[in-house]
Design a protein around this motif. Sequence first.
Motif, PDB file in Angstrom:
ATOM      1  N   HIS A   1      -1.811  -0.564  -4.479  1.00 15.31           N
ATOM      2  CA  HIS A   1      -2.669   0.301  -3.653  1.00 15.31           C
ATOM      3  C   HIS A   1      -3.278   1.408  -4.500  1.00 15.31           C
ATOM      4  O   HIS A   1      -2.774   1.740  -5.568  1.00 15.31           O
TER       5      HIS A   1
ATOM      6  N   SER B   1      -2.755  -6.004   4.920  1.00 14.29           N
ATOM      7  CA  SER B   1      -2.301  -4.755   5.506  1.00 14.29           C
ATOM      8  C   SER B   1      -2.289  -4.837   7.027  1.00 14.29           C
ATOM      9  O   SER B   1      -1.445  -4.241   7.669  1.00 14.29           O
TER      10      SER B   1
ATOM     11  N   LYS C   1       5.492   1.301   6.061  1.00 17.43           N
ATOM     12  CA  LYS C   1       6.365   1.952   7.043  1.00 17.43           C
ATOM     13  C   LYS C   1       6.536   1.057   8.265  1.00 17.43           C
ATOM     14  O   LYS C   1       5.633   0.335   8.668  1.00 17.43           O
TER      15      LYS C   1
ATOM     16  N   GLU D   1      -0.643   7.206   0.224  1.00 17.19           N
ATOM     17  CA  GLU D   1      -0.840   7.104   1.677  1.00 17.19           C
ATOM     18  C   GLU D   1      -1.172   5.667   2.049  1.00 17.19           C
ATOM     19  O   GLU D   1      -0.684   5.135   3.041  1.00 17.19           O
ATOM     20  N   ASP D   2      -2.015   5.075   1.256  1.00 17.76           N
ATOM     21  CA  ASP D   2      -2.429   3.704   1.504  1.00 17.76           C
ATOM     22  C   ASP D   2      -1.204   2.788   1.509  1.00 17.76           C
ATOM     23  O   ASP D   2      -1.047   1.923   2.369  1.00 17.76           O
ATOM     24  N   ARG D   3      -0.322   3.020   0.574  1.00 17.64           N
ATOM     25  CA  ARG D   3       0.877   2.210   0.539  1.00 17.64           C
ATOM     26  C   ARG D   3       1.758   2.477   1.750  1.00 17.64           C
ATOM     27  O   ARG D   3       2.270   1.564   2.369  1.00 17.64           O
ATOM     28  N   LYS D   4       1.917   3.760   2.077  1.00 13.38           N
ATOM     29  CA  LYS D   4       2.798   4.128   3.190  1.00 13.38           C
ATOM     30  C   LYS D   4       2.331   3.439   4.484  1.00 13.38           C
ATOM     31  O   LYS D   4       3.131   2.957   5.277  1.00 13.38           O
ATOM     32  N   ASN D   5       1.012   3.393   4.649  1.00 12.73           N
ATOM     33  CA  ASN D   5       0.472   2.746   5.848  1.00 12.73           C
ATOM     34  C   ASN D   5       0.822   1.266   5.897  1.00 12.73           C
ATOM     35  O   ASN D   5       0.806   0.653   6.957  1.00 12.73           O
ATOM     36  N   ASN D   6       1.100   0.703   4.750  1.00 12.45           N
ATOM     37  CA  ASN D   6       1.400  -0.723   4.694  1.00 12.45           C
ATOM     38  C   ASN D   6       2.880  -1.041   4.705  1.00 12.45           C
ATOM     39  O   ASN D   6       3.256  -2.182   4.907  1.00 12.45           O
TER      40      ASN D   6
ATOM     41  N   GLU E   1      -7.071  -6.310   2.964  1.00 15.42           N
ATOM     42  CA  GLU E   1      -7.124  -5.834   4.339  1.00 15.42           C
ATOM     43  C   GLU E   1      -6.365  -6.762   5.274  1.00 15.42           C
ATOM     44  O   GLU E   1      -5.627  -6.320   6.141  1.00 15.42           O
TER      45      GLU E   1
ATOM     46  N   ASP F   1      11.978   2.254   3.147  1.00 15.08           N
ATOM     47  CA  ASP F   1      11.171   1.156   3.675  1.00 15.08           C
ATOM     48  C   ASP F   1      11.539  -0.141   2.967  1.00 15.08           C
ATOM     49  O   ASP F   1      11.936  -0.132   1.798  1.00 15.08           O
TER      50      ASP F   1
END
Length: 364
Positions: free
Chosen positions: A243, A28, A254, A247-252, A25, A166
């Motif tokens: 991850h 991220s 982008k 989605e979890d990866r994308k949030n980290n 966390e 990214d």
Amino acid sequence: MNWQLPLMLAQTDSSRLEELRERTEAISMQGTTVPDSSLVREGTSNPFATEYWFPTQASSFAGEVDFLYMAVFWISLIFFVAIVGSMVYFCVKYRRKDGVIAPEPSSSHNTAIEILWSVLPSIILVWIFYVGAETWFEMRIPKENAEEIQVTAKQFGWLFTYEDGDQTNELHLVRDKPVRLIMQSEDVLHSFFVAAFRQKMDIVPGRYTYAYFEPIKDGVYRLSCNEYCGTGHSKMKTACIVHTSEEDRKNNTKWIEAEKTPFENGQRIYQIHCSGCHKVDGQPATGPALNLIWGKNERMIDGTTELVDEDYVLDSIWYPEKHIVEGYGPVSKMNSFKGILDQKDVDYVIAYLKELKDQSGDAK
Ligand code: CUA
């Protein structure tokens, strides 16, 4: 005496997992900030195995690698004990004794034993080869649905570029999603190594090398350079975060420039392009530290002084040979970033340097 050992052993599995979750966390929340490498430890579940034996098996073939290692270890141990044990036994049994002039003549041939000690090791060696080759093929043949990630290694840092464009300094992966790393070096020989994946591959300037694996366990693992590549080699390490979902990866990963402050954009540029050689903790590295330089009169190698202002920063990034600070160069020569960083990027870097200076000023 290692005082850490009992502490490590006292930690339960669940507390290790909790700790890891917090680290993930924290990472991220920092966006692309490279986490303090001391925080990145491989492994999660078994503290003993993690710290004092093999790291967590986080890739599809890690278990096979460990199995073969242990098999070879035990086979070697059994043969060592059997051979050295019988050697010692016979040394004692047939030692020179008073009154015995010569030992009894021994038989010159025993077909049963000859066959046994030829065939048995052969079978074991063929088995080791078979298991080894099987695992090796798994490591060297990419899976069909593997995602491609471009890896750029340079003195002394990492840049990972994903299929959607990214870019990050840490490697972000998704659990159960096979990867194909396409790796290149900007300067010298480096090596990609994630112990938790049991995967290591050299990165060679002037050609591409590849690494394939499938992460099977989410968590934060240590990724390091495993080939001595210069004075900063030991600092060339980062995190590999697996991850649980795309989605979890994308949030980290982008990064939308317009949504970030100039400071954040500058910080990101610093981390991707500059942090390999320039520190922001006041410590000199390959290049001078950047946290206190804004507005300072820097002494140059030729004895003149230069004020660190907008033009100075622009020149230093585009034409680095123009201003060489006393104590640096010509060996640790910086490459020009003209064509890589445009003037807007330089603006972000300037905003970053200004705020760093302010922050460092406050701390005093
Ligand atoms: Cu790069 Cu060692």
